[in-house]
Design a protein around this motif. Structure first.
Motif, PDB file in Angstrom:
ATOM      1  N   MET A   1     -10.085 -42.651  61.335  1.00 53.01           N
ATOM      2  CA  MET A   1      -8.815 -42.804  61.486  1.00 53.01           C
ATOM      3  C   MET A   1      -8.028 -41.737  61.627  1.00 53.01           C
ATOM      4  O   MET A   1      -6.743 -42.129  62.608  1.00 53.01           O
ATOM      5  CB  MET A   1      -8.536 -43.573  60.120  1.00 53.01           C
ATOM      6  N   ALA A   2      -7.927 -40.816  61.286  1.00 46.64           N
ATOM      7  CA  ALA A   2      -7.791 -39.754  60.774  1.00 46.64           C
ATOM      8  C   ALA A   2      -7.908 -38.488  62.125  1.00 46.64           C
ATOM      9  O   ALA A   2      -6.558 -38.614  62.889  1.00 46.64           O
ATOM     10  CB  ALA A   2      -8.306 -39.126  59.907  1.00 46.64           C
ATOM     11  N   ASP A   3      -8.767 -38.798  62.672  1.00 44.14           N
ATOM     12  CA  ASP A   3      -9.031 -38.784  63.506  1.00 44.14           C
ATOM     13  C   ASP A   3      -7.962 -39.247  64.993  1.00 44.14           C
ATOM     14  O   ASP A   3      -7.652 -38.218  65.940  1.00 44.14           O
ATOM     15  CB  ASP A   3     -10.588 -38.699  64.518  1.00 44.14           C
ATOM     16  N   VAL A   4      -7.679 -39.962  64.950  1.00 41.20           N
ATOM     17  CA  VAL A   4      -6.757 -40.995  66.004  1.00 41.20           C
ATOM     18  C   VAL A   4      -5.060 -40.786  64.989  1.00 41.20           C
ATOM     19  O   VAL A   4      -4.582 -41.514  66.378  1.00 41.20           O
ATOM     20  CB  VAL A   4      -7.574 -42.631  66.259  1.00 41.20           C
ATOM     21  N   GLY A   5      -5.021 -39.973  64.348  1.00 42.59           N
ATOM     22  CA  GLY A   5      -3.818 -39.443  64.399  1.00 42.59           C
ATOM     23  C   GLY A   5      -3.094 -40.767  63.184  1.00 42.59           C
ATOM     24  O   GLY A   5      -1.976 -41.218  62.861  1.00 42.59           O
ATOM     25  N   ARG A   6      -4.076 -41.700  62.767  1.00 42.14           N
ATOM     26  CA  ARG A   6      -3.683 -42.629  61.849  1.00 42.14           C
ATOM     27  C   ARG A   6      -3.792 -42.298  60.700  1.00 42.14           C
ATOM     28  O   ARG A   6      -4.907 -43.231  59.772  1.00 42.14           O
ATOM     29  CB  ARG A   6      -4.585 -44.413  62.225  1.00 42.14           C
ATOM     30  N   LEU A   7      -2.859 -41.392  59.886  1.00 42.01           N
ATOM     31  CA  LEU A   7      -2.976 -40.813  58.972  1.00 42.01           C
ATOM     32  C   LEU A   7      -2.905 -41.807  57.908  1.00 42.01           C
ATOM     33  O   LEU A   7      -3.329 -41.671  55.847  1.00 42.01           O
ATOM     34  CB  LEU A   7      -2.160 -39.579  58.982  1.00 42.01           C
TER      35      LEU A   7
ATOM     36  N   GLU B   1      -3.845 -44.422  57.004  1.00 40.99           N
ATOM     37  CA  GLU B   1      -4.856 -45.724  57.104  1.00 40.99           C
ATOM     38  C   GLU B   1      -5.824 -44.573  56.243  1.00 40.99           C
ATOM     39  O   GLU B   1      -6.760 -45.403  55.527  1.00 40.99           O
ATOM     40  CB  GLU B   1      -4.755 -46.261  58.394  1.00 40.99           C
ATOM     41  N   ALA B   2      -5.797 -43.548  57.025  1.00 42.45           N
ATOM     42  CA  ALA B   2      -6.899 -42.457  56.356  1.00 42.45           C
ATOM     43  C   ALA B   2      -6.528 -42.309  54.680  1.00 42.45           C
ATOM     44  O   ALA B   2      -7.332 -42.779  54.034  1.00 42.45           O
ATOM     45  CB  ALA B   2      -6.824 -41.653  57.370  1.00 42.45           C
ATOM     46  N   LEU B   3      -5.376 -41.541  54.708  1.00 44.94           N
ATOM     47  CA  LEU B   3      -5.172 -42.187  53.207  1.00 44.94           C
ATOM     48  C   LEU B   3      -5.500 -43.123  52.206  1.00 44.94           C
ATOM     49  O   LEU B   3      -6.175 -42.951  50.974  1.00 44.94           O
ATOM     50  CB  LEU B   3      -3.268 -41.209  52.703  1.00 44.94           C
ATOM     51  N   ALA B   4      -5.187 -43.907  53.061  1.00 45.37           N
ATOM     52  CA  ALA B   4      -5.263 -44.955  51.327  1.00 45.37           C
ATOM     53  C   ALA B   4      -6.634 -45.350  51.576  1.00 45.37           C
ATOM     54  O   ALA B   4      -7.170 -45.869  50.117  1.00 45.37           O
ATOM     55  CB  ALA B   4      -4.789 -46.067  52.902  1.00 45.37           C
ATOM     56  N   LEU B   5      -7.094 -45.215  52.636  1.00 45.02           N
ATOM     57  CA  LEU B   5      -9.003 -45.348  52.512  1.00 45.02           C
ATOM     58  C   LEU B   5      -9.414 -44.705  51.301  1.00 45.02           C
ATOM     59  O   LEU B   5     -10.316 -44.684  50.934  1.00 45.02           O
ATOM     60  CB  LEU B   5      -9.419 -45.469  54.285  1.00 45.02           C
ATOM     61  N   LEU B   6      -9.119 -44.048  51.754  1.00 44.25           N
ATOM     62  CA  LEU B   6      -9.630 -41.877  51.011  1.00 44.25           C
ATOM     63  C   LEU B   6      -8.802 -42.167  49.535  1.00 44.25           C
ATOM     64  O   LEU B   6     -10.294 -42.303  48.485  1.00 44.25           O
ATOM     65  CB  LEU B   6      -9.738 -40.557  51.604  1.00 44.25           C
ATOM     66  N   ARG B   7      -7.842 -43.011  49.311  1.00 39.89           N
ATOM     67  CA  ARG B   7      -7.711 -42.521  47.379  1.00 39.89           C
ATOM     68  C   ARG B   7      -8.312 -44.143  47.415  1.00 39.89           C
ATOM     69  O   ARG B   7      -8.520 -43.980  46.099  1.00 39.89           O
ATOM     70  CB  ARG B   7      -5.984 -42.903  47.809  1.00 39.89           C
ATOM     71  N   GLY B   8      -9.094 -45.521  48.344  1.00 37.52           N
ATOM     72  CA  GLY B   8      -9.697 -46.549  47.770  1.00 37.52           C
ATOM     73  C   GLY B   8     -11.316 -45.778  47.167  1.00 37.52           C
ATOM     74  O   GLY B   8     -11.222 -45.700  46.357  1.00 37.52           O
ATOM     75  N   ALA B   9     -11.453 -44.822  48.222  1.00 37.85           N
ATOM     76  CA  ALA B   9     -13.199 -44.495  48.262  1.00 37.85           C
ATOM     77  C   ALA B   9     -13.098 -43.633  47.269  1.00 37.85           C
ATOM     78  O   ALA B   9     -14.230 -43.301  45.974  1.00 37.85           O
ATOM     79  CB  ALA B   9     -13.011 -43.508  49.970  1.00 37.85           C
ATOM     80  N   VAL B  10     -11.832 -42.405  47.037  1.00 34.15           N
ATOM     81  CA  VAL B  10     -12.070 -41.761  45.489  1.00 34.15           C
ATOM     82  C   VAL B  10     -12.343 -42.695  44.274  1.00 34.15           C
ATOM     83  O   VAL B  10     -13.243 -42.782  43.705  1.00 34.15           O
ATOM     84  CB  VAL B  10     -10.801 -40.819  45.059  1.00 34.15           C
ATOM     85  N   ARG B  11     -10.983 -43.918  43.864  1.00 35.01           N
ATOM     86  CA  ARG B  11     -11.376 -44.181  42.907  1.00 35.01           C
ATOM     87  C   ARG B  11     -12.355 -45.880  42.854  1.00 35.01           C
ATOM     88  O   ARG B  11     -13.084 -45.262  41.384  1.00 35.01           O
ATOM     89  CB  ARG B  11     -10.348 -45.667  42.953  1.00 35.01           C
ATOM     90  N   PHE B  12     -13.257 -46.305  44.091  1.00 36.31           N
ATOM     91  CA  PHE B  12     -14.491 -46.808  44.415  1.00 36.31           C
ATOM     92  C   PHE B  12     -15.486 -45.898  43.365  1.00 36.31           C
ATOM     93  O   PHE B  12     -16.063 -46.105  42.679  1.00 36.31           O
ATOM     94  CB  PHE B  12     -14.663 -47.291  45.072  1.00 36.31           C
TER      95      PHE B  12
ATOM     96  N   LEU C   1      -9.787 -35.877  50.790  1.00 37.82           N
ATOM     97  CA  LEU C   1      -8.170 -36.432  50.931  1.00 37.82           C
ATOM     98  C   LEU C   1      -7.566 -35.666  51.046  1.00 37.82           C
ATOM     99  O   LEU C   1      -5.955 -34.802  51.325  1.00 37.82           O
ATOM    100  CB  LEU C   1      -7.846 -37.239  49.189  1.00 37.82           C
ATOM    101  N   LEU C   2      -7.717 -34.334  50.103  1.00 41.64           N
ATOM    102  CA  LEU C   2      -6.287 -32.599  50.474  1.00 41.64           C
ATOM    103  C   LEU C   2      -6.747 -31.925  51.721  1.00 41.64           C
ATOM    104  O   LEU C   2      -5.252 -31.698  51.900  1.00 41.64           O
ATOM    105  CB  LEU C   2      -7.645 -31.930  49.036  1.00 41.64           C
TER     106      LEU C   2
ATOM    107  N   ASP D   1      -0.026 -34.448  55.736  1.00 42.52           N
ATOM    108  CA  ASP D   1       0.807 -36.588  55.120  1.00 42.52           C
ATOM    109  C   ASP D   1       2.380 -35.666  55.866  1.00 42.52           C
ATOM    110  O   ASP D   1       3.489 -35.306  54.314  1.00 42.52           O
ATOM    111  CB  ASP D   1       0.289 -36.437  53.892  1.00 42.52           C
ATOM    112  N   PRO D   2       3.012 -35.801  57.129  1.00 41.11           N
ATOM    113  CA  PRO D   2       3.831 -36.466  56.612  1.00 41.11           C
ATOM    114  C   PRO D   2       5.045 -36.913  55.572  1.00 41.11           C
ATOM    115  O   PRO D   2       6.405 -36.550  55.919  1.00 41.11           O
ATOM    116  CB  PRO D   2       4.600 -36.669  58.183  1.00 41.11           C
ATOM    117  N   ALA D   3       4.457 -37.816  55.412  1.00 39.17           N
ATOM    118  CA  ALA D   3       5.471 -38.300  54.116  1.00 39.17           C
ATOM    119  C   ALA D   3       5.448 -37.632  53.167  1.00 39.17           C
ATOM    120  O   ALA D   3       6.519 -37.637  52.579  1.00 39.17           O
ATOM    121  CB  ALA D   3       4.676 -39.542  53.868  1.00 39.17           C
TER     122      ALA D   3
END
Length: 167
Positions: A120-126, A128-139, A156-157, A163-165
């Motif tokens: 997801m990050a590779d196609v600029g969907r940051l 979504e990628a951040l949300a997946l990684l945060r979930g992966a860390v918790r999981f 994630l780091l 992350d422009p946000a």
């Protein structure tokens, strides 16, 4: 040393299982071999090894979902590590997640979330990628999967820096 011995033993096991018509065991051993090759940075060899296993699965009419989920997860990761476009990565990640979720295969879920986030990050969907990684860390943390957790935290780091946000 240890990886070389493991690879030799796995190649022997794969040959034996294949000769005995034990496709699931063959694929399980081949998936492990592919994972070791990826760990060693032998991405091209890992990808060809894992693709050959996927072809054997298809030719045999399939294997049980536990075996398939592991193979699909490693194939997604190998495609991603090969810097292939996400359309080569995501179908395998999705197949792994669907089977692993149904069977409760926590290690496969954690690793597949990591890989999907990278694609997801590779196609600029940051986001979504951040949300997946945060979930992966918790999981991964909740299931004691230290290696998957560290991989997700590292990814994630890296993404959080871009992350422009955060600006």
């Amino acid at each position: 040393g240890h990886f070389e011995a493991a690879k030799t033993a796995l190649v022997e096991a794969i040959a034996w299982y294949g000769g005995a018509g034990r496709t699931a065991d063959d694929v399980r051993a081949t998936t492990r071999l592919g994972a070791i090759l990826l760990h060693e940075g032998e991405v091209s060899a890992a990808l060809s090894t894992l693709e050959a296993a996927a072809a054997r699965v298809e030719a045999s009419g399939g294997v049980d979902d536990t075996v398939f989920a592991g193979l699909a997860s490693e194939l997604a990761r190998a495609h991603w590590r090969s810097a292939e476009p996400p359309e080569n990565v995501l179908p395998w990640a999705e197949k792994a997640l669907i089977a692993a979720e149904r069977l409760g295969l926590a290690p496969v879920i954690a690793e597949s979330l990591n890989t999907k986030a990278g694609a997801m990050a590779d196609v600029g969907r940051l986001q979504e990628a951040l949300a997946l990684l945060r979930g992966a860390v918790r999981f991964a943390e909740a299931h004691g999967l230290i290696e998957a957790e560290l991989r997700a935290r590292n990814n994630l780091l890296f993404l959080d820096l871009d992350d422009p946000a955060d600006s």
